[in-house]
Each structure stands twice: as structure tokens, then as C-alpha cells.
Design a protein around this motif. Structure first.
Motif, short mmCIF file in Angstrom:
data_model
loop_
_atom_site.label_atom_id
_atom_site.label_comp_id
_atom_site.label_asym_id
_atom_site.label_seq_id
_atom_site.Cartn_x
_atom_site.Cartn_y
_atom_site.Cartn_z
N ILE A 149 3.60 3.15 -11.34
CA ILE A 149 4.16 2.62 -10.10
C ILE A 149 3.64 1.21 -9.79
N MET B 239 0.91 12.44 -7.99
CA MET B 239 0.43 11.67 -9.14
C MET B 239 -1.02 11.29 -8.91
N ARG C 34 0.82 -1.20 0.00
CA ARG C 34 0.00 0.00 0.00
C ARG C 34 0.86 1.27 0.00
N GLY C 35 2.03 1.16 0.62
CA GLY C 35 2.93 2.30 0.70
C GLY C 35 3.37 2.82 -0.66
N GLN C 36 3.43 1.92 -1.65
CA GLN C 36 3.82 2.34 -3.00
C GLN C 36 2.80 3.30 -3.58
N GLN D 108 5.25 -3.03 -11.22
CA GLN D 108 5.68 -3.96 -10.16
C GLN D 108 4.82 -5.21 -10.14
N GLU E 273 0.62 5.04 -1.85
CA GLU E 273 0.59 6.26 -1.04
C GLU E 273 1.74 7.19 -1.40
N ALA E 274 2.93 6.61 -1.60
CA ALA E 274 4.07 7.44 -1.94
C ALA E 274 3.83 8.14 -3.27
N SER E 275 3.25 7.41 -4.20
CA SER E 275 2.99 7.97 -5.51
C SER E 275 1.93 9.08 -5.44
N LEU E 276 0.86 8.82 -4.71
CA LEU E 276 -0.18 9.85 -4.55
C LEU E 276 0.39 11.07 -3.83
N ALA E 277 1.22 10.82 -2.82
CA ALA E 277 1.78 11.92 -2.03
C ALA E 277 2.67 12.81 -2.88
N LEU E 278 3.20 12.26 -3.98
CA LEU E 278 4.04 13.06 -4.87
C LEU E 278 3.20 13.88 -5.85
#
Lengths: 241, 222
Positions: free
Chosen positions: B139, B130, B119-121, B143, B123-128
Motif C-alpha cells: 500500500i 494487513m 496516514r489514512g492509507q 504510492q 490505517e485502512a490497510s492495518l484495519a483490513l
């Protein structure tokens, strides 16, 4: 810079945030502390809408965000986030991790994005790791890349969700050092952490959460040395400060 | 030399010209089915994890029906069903049926792989900054694809073997060819043993190629 008014957030029936009023000024470093379950991570995640608070208002740069009408991607692009578990993209090299958002979100040209990424890598002291994949990095290096990745979007503020909690003790220092430098440069930062030394040295304000409410909001000296709040005193005893 | 080996040799020598041509047809049908199945699989996997209830329902219906009925029934149904509306060769009817069949299994492979990404992947992408589409495309999906390759390879091997069923609608692929050879040379045991070897060799070659590809992926990135 970031302001919340009467923020409420529940998971099913459990109310995690019970009316948070918060005002973070530009250039300020605010450290959120509290025992686990106090709601500090949830609050942080609400600030860039990774969690959606049911009621209350979040204002960024004087503009209230309507989570139904506004493009949340745009809001998130302005408020960066660093995670406990780094969440680097494993299928991309360090450089690609940092270039990804500028290229895709900002449509930056490749040469410019690359130059920015290289500059940021230098800033976090990892110039030699540009072409390496994240799996080859130590935890501390991963987190420094994650910070560079967040900075690449040139955010107005950075949120840190327990950035050193997943690190081996000897790697904590290098990450805190980078954060300290950012703070010195005037970056607006909201940090959830258990590193009380960092809070003491770097924070402008320390906010203590307890059971979903802010129970103390003070400068470090007052917080650590002169707090009259019973829960704060208990907490400080627990973390041995 | 025992007599059985001599008979096997005779069967092999008398059939290999036709069998090799039939191998090509088998490979063609398999390739078409694999490509179609992968396209359907990705589309239905994305539908299944979408936020739209309608899309979810359509995907669930497709997967339930395909997984709940025998492949041979699907081939017959499609062959007689579609050819009553449009002109379609039995080769294409068979390949499309196999593709639709595979799509259901491949959809489940992709769904599992996508949902298995941390899930962190996301979240990290949304937080940037995207959006959801960019996050999926750049992203999560790349994977998930890596994670899906071993089960996909497995599914492709199943497809290769399942392609033998289209002989029932008259396609002269490997098994169909063997069936006819056996009927005319009266050496059923030897002929089917030989054709079994053909399939085994094809599967082994495919397994080997897949292994090479997986190793290459492992070298290229984490």
C-alpha cells in the motif's frame, strides 16, 4: 461480541477516555454520539487497536486481547472499519481495493476473491465500477466501495468512523441506505455519526459520550424523547432534533 | 562561415568516434550508480523510518557523512581505500562510489515520499488485517514510488553529470576522453564546448524518457 472494561486513553497529558465500560452484543447496532472532543472517535479506534488504550481490557468474542502478545493484525481482520475519508487505495482499481485483503491476509485464491468482490460490489450497487480507479468516483461511491472492502474480510463486526461527514449532503443517503441494509442483515455495527435520523431509525442503542465518559446508554426512543440527562438534552438541542 | 564553427566542426569530426565510445562508459557508470543508489536509498530510507533506534542511527550516520563530504573525496577515498584491500578496477570503484553517494540522496527522497503518504492509507490497510510489512509493501511503498519519480529523475540527471568526476581516477568516460582530446589538439574551448553538448543531449533524452514514463503512470492509475 466486543466488550471493554475501564478503558483509559491519553494523548500526552490530555486524558481522552476516562474509564469506558462497553458491551456490544452480536447483531447490535450501537451509535456513538457526543460533541467533538468527547472521545467517540478515539473509543472507536481503540476497538480495533488503531489507537492503543493505556489501561483497561478489550474482549472480542469472549477473548481478552493482550496488545503485546496477540497478533493485532488478526484481531483487526475480524473487526472491519470504515473511515470518514474513505481511505481507498488510489493506486488500485475498485475491484483490486476489495480483493486486496482477502488475497494478502487470507491467502484466498484469485478467482474466489474476485467473485466475492463482484458480489459485494453488486450489494453496494456499484457493479459497473469494478475496473474504475477511486479518483473517478463520487464521495458516496467511494464510501460504498470502502464498505464493500471492509465486508470482503467477512468481519464479525464493523466500525464506522463518521462515514458520511465528508460527503456532500446529496450523497449521504446512498451510504446510509447501504448501512441500513447491513444492519437489517444482522451485522454488528458500532457507528460514530452526526446523522440523528439514522440513529433514530437504525440504532438499537445510543451511547452518549461526554468528556471521555459514557453518560447515557439507551434505546433510541428513551434517548431522543425521555432522557433526563442535562448534557444529553443540551446536545439534542444543539443538533436540532 | 565564422572560423569558430569550422573549428567546432573539426573538433567534432575528429573526436566523435572516441566520444561515442566514452558515452557508453558514462552511461554504464550512471546506470550502475543509479541502480546501486536506488537499492541503498530504499534500504536506508526504511531503516530511517523503522522503529529500531540502532537502524535509525546507522542510516542517519550514512546520510550525514555522505551529504557532508564532497563527492570527489568519496571517490578518492573509496578508490584508494578499497583497492588497497581488494582488486577493483577504477571503473567499478568509480561506479560504486557514485552509487553510495547517490544512495544518501535517494534515501531522503524515499523517506520524504513514504512519510508524505496520507496516514489514512496505512490505517485502512492495518484495519483490513494487513501487518506492517504487507502495508508497506502493498500500500504505502507503491504510492511513495510514484511520488518519488520526479525527484528521482532529477537525481539521476545529477548522477549522469557527476559521473564525469570519475575521470580523476583514470576512467575513460566522456569527460576523461574530452580532457585527453583537448590536451592533444590544443583546442580546449572547442573541445569542452563539444563535450558539453554531448552531456546536454544525454540529459535532454533522459528528461524526455522520464516525461514519457510519468505520463504513462498518470494514465494507468490515479
Amino acid at each position: 461480541m466486543i466488550k471493554t472494561i475501564d478503558l483509559h486513553k491519553s494523548y500526552d497529558k490530555l486524558e481522552v477516555l476516562k474509564g469506558i465500560d462497553l458491551d456490544i452484543h452480536p447483531g447490535e447496532v450501537v451509535v456513538l454520539v457526543g460533541v467533538s472532543g468527547s472521545g467517540k472517535s478515539t473509543l472507536l479506534r481503540c476497538l480495533n487497536f488503531l489507537e492503543v488504550a493505556e489501561t483497561g481490557t478489550i474482549t472480542i468474542d469472549g477473548r481478552p486481547i493482550d496488545r503485546k502478545k496477540d497478533d493485532l493484525s488478526k484481531v483487526r481482520a475480524e473487526v472491519g472499519m470504515v473511515f470518514q475519508h474513505f481511505n481507498l487505495f488510489p493506486h488500485k482499481s475498485v475491484l483490486e481495493n476489495i480483493m486486496e485483503a482477502p488475497l494478502i491476509v487470507k491467502n484466498e485464491n484469485k478467482a474466489k476473491a474476485k467473485q466475492l468482490a463482484l458480489d459485494l460490489l453488486e450489494k453496494v450497487g456499484l457493479s459497473d465500477k469494478a475496473d474504475v480507479y477511486p479518483s473517478k468516483l463520487s464521495g458516496g461511491q467511494k464510501q460504498r466501495v470502502a464498505i464493500a472492502r471492509a465486508l470482503a474480510m467477512e468481519p464479525k463486526a464493523l466500525l464506522f468512523d463518521e462515514p458520511t461527514s465528508a460527503l456532500d449532503p446529496e450523497l449521504v443517503g446512498e451510504v446510509l441506505q447501504v448501512m441500513k441494509e447491513l444492519a437489517d442483515e444482522g451485522m454488528t455495527m458500532v457507528v460514530v455519526t452526526h446523522e440523528m435520523k439514522f440513529a433514530k431509525e437504525v440504532a438499537d442503542r445510543i451511547i452518549m459520550l461526554d468528556e471521555g465518559r459514557i453518560i447515557e446508554d439507551a434505546d433510541p426512543d428513551t434517548f431522543f424523547n425521555h432522557s433526563t440527562n442535562e448534557r444529553t438534552k443540551q446536545f439534542l438541542e444543539m443538533v436540532n432534533v | 562561415m565564422p572560423e569558430i564553427f569550422i573549428r567546432l566542426y573539426d573538433v567534432f569530426m575528429s573526436t566523435y568516434e572516441g566520444f561515442l565510445k566514452a558515452v557508453l562508459i558514462t552511461l554504464e557508470i550512471t546506470a550502475i550508480a543509479v541502480v546501486l543508489g536506488t537499492v541503498f536509498g530504499i534500504i536506508f530510507a526504511l531503516m530511517k523510518i523503522s522503529r529500531s533506534k540502532i537502524l535509525q542511527t546507522i542510516a542517519n550516520l550514512y546520510i550525514t557523512i555522505i551529504r557532508g563530504t564532497p563527492l570527489i573525496v568519496q571517490i578518492m577515498f573509496l578508490y584508494f581505500g578499497i583497492t588497497s584491500i581488494v582488486v577493483l578496477s577504477n571503473f567499478w570503484a568509480g561506479a560504486i562510489a557514485l552509487g553510495i553517494h547517490n544512495g544518501a540522496y535517494i534515501a531522503e527522497i524515499f523517506r520524504g515520499a513514504i512519510q508524505g503518504i496520507d496516514r489514512g492509507q496505512r490505517e485502512a490497510s492495518l484495519a483490513l488485517g494487513m501487518n506492517r510489512t504487507q502495508t508497506m509493501r502493498r500500500i504505502v511503498f507503491p504510492q511513495a514510488l510514484r511520488r518519488a519519480i520526479p525527484p528521482l529523475g532529477n537525481q539521476f540527471i545529477i548522477t549522469l553529470k557527476d559521473s564525469s568526476l570519475v575521470y580523476l581516477i583514470g576512467v575513460s568516460e566522456l569527460f576523461g576522453r574530452a580532457n585527453r582530446a583537448a590536451a592533444s589538439n590544443f583546442m580546449q574551448f572547442e573541445t569542452f564546448l563539444v563535450v558539453g553538448m554531448y552531456y546536454l543531449v544525454l540529459v535532454l533524452i533522459f528528461t524526455w524518457l522520464l516525461k514519457l514514463y510519468e505520463n504513462k503512470l498518470n494514465v494507468d492509475g490515479s
